[in-house]
Enzyme design. Structure first.
Site, PDB file in Angstrom:
ATOM      1  N   ASP A  20       0.868  -1.173   0.000  1.00  0.00           N
ATOM      2  CA  ASP A  20       0.000   0.000   0.000  1.00  0.00           C
ATOM      3  C   ASP A  20       0.910   1.230   0.000  1.00  0.00           C
ATOM      4  O   ASP A  20       2.108   1.132   0.288  1.00  0.00           O
ATOM      5  CB  ASP A  20      -0.890  -0.053   1.248  1.00  0.00           C
ATOM      6  CG  ASP A  20      -1.653   1.234   1.472  1.00  0.00           C
ATOM      7  OD1 ASP A  20      -2.315   1.709   0.527  1.00  0.00           O
ATOM      8  OD2 ASP A  20      -1.589   1.779   2.591  1.00  0.00           O
ATOM      9  N   LEU A  21       0.332   2.405  -0.285  1.00  0.00           N
ATOM     10  CA  LEU A  21       1.176   3.596  -0.350  1.00  0.00           C
ATOM     11  C   LEU A  21       0.958   4.519   0.849  1.00  0.00           C
ATOM     12  O   LEU A  21       1.779   4.564   1.761  1.00  0.00           O
ATOM     13  CB  LEU A  21       0.939   4.353  -1.670  1.00  0.00           C
ATOM     14  CG  LEU A  21       2.065   5.335  -2.026  1.00  0.00           C
ATOM     15  CD1 LEU A  21       2.296   5.379  -3.521  1.00  0.00           C
ATOM     16  CD2 LEU A  21       1.766   6.726  -1.505  1.00  0.00           C
ATOM     17  N   ASP A  22      -0.151   5.255   0.900  1.00  0.00           N
ATOM     18  CA  ASP A  22      -0.388   6.216   1.977  1.00  0.00           C
ATOM     19  C   ASP A  22      -0.498   5.501   3.322  1.00  0.00           C
ATOM     20  O   ASP A  22      -1.320   4.594   3.495  1.00  0.00           O
ATOM     21  CB  ASP A  22      -1.677   6.994   1.708  1.00  0.00           C
ATOM     22  CG  ASP A  22      -1.580   7.864   0.468  1.00  0.00           C
ATOM     23  OD1 ASP A  22      -1.349   9.061   0.605  1.00  0.00           O
ATOM     24  OD2 ASP A  22      -1.740   7.326  -0.654  1.00  0.00           O
ATOM     25  N   ASP A 198      -2.049  -0.329   5.903  1.00  0.00           N
ATOM     26  CA  ASP A 198      -2.314   0.308   7.199  1.00  0.00           C
ATOM     27  C   ASP A 198      -3.787   0.573   7.490  1.00  0.00           C
ATOM     28  O   ASP A 198      -4.140   0.954   8.602  1.00  0.00           O
ATOM     29  CB  ASP A 198      -1.587   1.650   7.259  1.00  0.00           C
ATOM     30  CG  ASP A 198      -2.260   2.707   6.390  1.00  0.00           C
ATOM     31  OD1 ASP A 198      -2.403   2.462   5.165  1.00  0.00           O
ATOM     32  OD2 ASP A 198      -2.677   3.745   6.912  1.00  0.00           O
TER      33      ASP A 198
END
Length: 268
Positions: A20-22, A198
């Site tokens: 995932d990124l953010d 997250d």
């Protein structure tokens, strides 16, 4: 699972990596446009990809176009809008679309609905919409009520809550389905998946990875289906650095053993 989860192990072998990124590879910022992935982290991602037959992809609620910009100069396989669009290792892109007969009136209703909700922002993604309320947390209840009402009116849509955001996206689209799709094709095929995320939007991904016998890693606190945990973004960076170093050492040791066997064979 509750917070008492172990730090993930340093692994090498037949694995495929999904990030995932953010909130995972980048700190969450007040505005999405302020987010970036540090240069040294991108370099390590590229090294990890090379060490694992390029079986590494980014999976995010952001669009592929945004992911591509954030990952420059590297070109990874990508899944954007939670998997509604996906680009494979060869650059082929697949996109889920919604008919204009749905998109246009839905956007009008969303803009009308948030007009009195000062601080709430509408992000249009082509095949999905996101209602951001990080700057106006007092409107959380109203945002959820609006999203629930519209999902009832448009049964082809599903509601996806996240951190200070609610998204309306095509039904059946989620990160677990995106991981499954990648895992059916090279270079991911036949490997065990590793997924770091997250948010609530990542739970489908954890479920898919667990089903495949892989390694699911929750970043940050909170109940989760993940089997392992890292405390925050900086912990992801540290784990990634140690993982790349570990795999490089393993590769060097393997190369030295192979060279020794070849030298012995020649002498015999």
């Amino acid at each position: 699972m509750e917070d008492a989860l172990a730090i993930p192990p340093l692994i090498s072998g037949n694995f495929a990596f999904f990030f995932d990124l953010d909130g995972t590879l980048a700190d969450i910022k007040p505005h999405p446009d302020d987010v970036f992935i540090p240069e040294d982290v991108l370099t390590r991602l590229s090294l990890l990809a090379e060490l694992n037959d390029r079986a590494l992809a980014l999976i995010s609620g952001r669009s592929i176009a945004e992911l591509e910009q954030l990952a420059k100069p590297y070109r990874f396989p990508l899944a954007g809008v939670h998997g509604a669009e996906r680009r494979d290792i060869n650059g082929r892109t697949e996109r889920m679309t919604l008919p204009e007969a749905v998109l246009q009136p839905l956007e009008r209703e969303l803009r009308h609905g948030i007009a009195p909700l000062t601080g709430v922002e509408l992000e249009t993604k082509g095949m999905a919409f996101a209602l951001h309320y990080r700057q106006a947390p007092q409107h959380e209840e109203a945002v959820f009520a609006l999203a629930k009402t519209l999902v009832k009116h448009y049964p082809q849509l599903a509601m996806q809550p996240g951190k200070c955001v609610v998204e309306l996206k095509p039904s059946g689209i989620h990160k677990g389905a995106a991981i499954d799709a990648f895992m059916r094709t090279p270079p991911f095929l036949g490997k065990k998946p590793v997924f770091l995320g997250d948010d609530l939007t990542d739970e489908h991904g954890f479920k898919a990875v667990n089903k495949l016998g892989g390694i699911s890693i929750k970043v940050g606190p909170g109940a989760t289906q993940a089997k392992w945990r890292l405390a925050g973004v900086n912990d992801v960076y540290q784990w990634l650095e140690k993982l790349v170093d570990h795999q490089q050492q393993e590769q060097r040791a393997l190369t030295n053993r192979r060279d020794g066997y070849e030298s012995l064979s020649r002498s015999i």
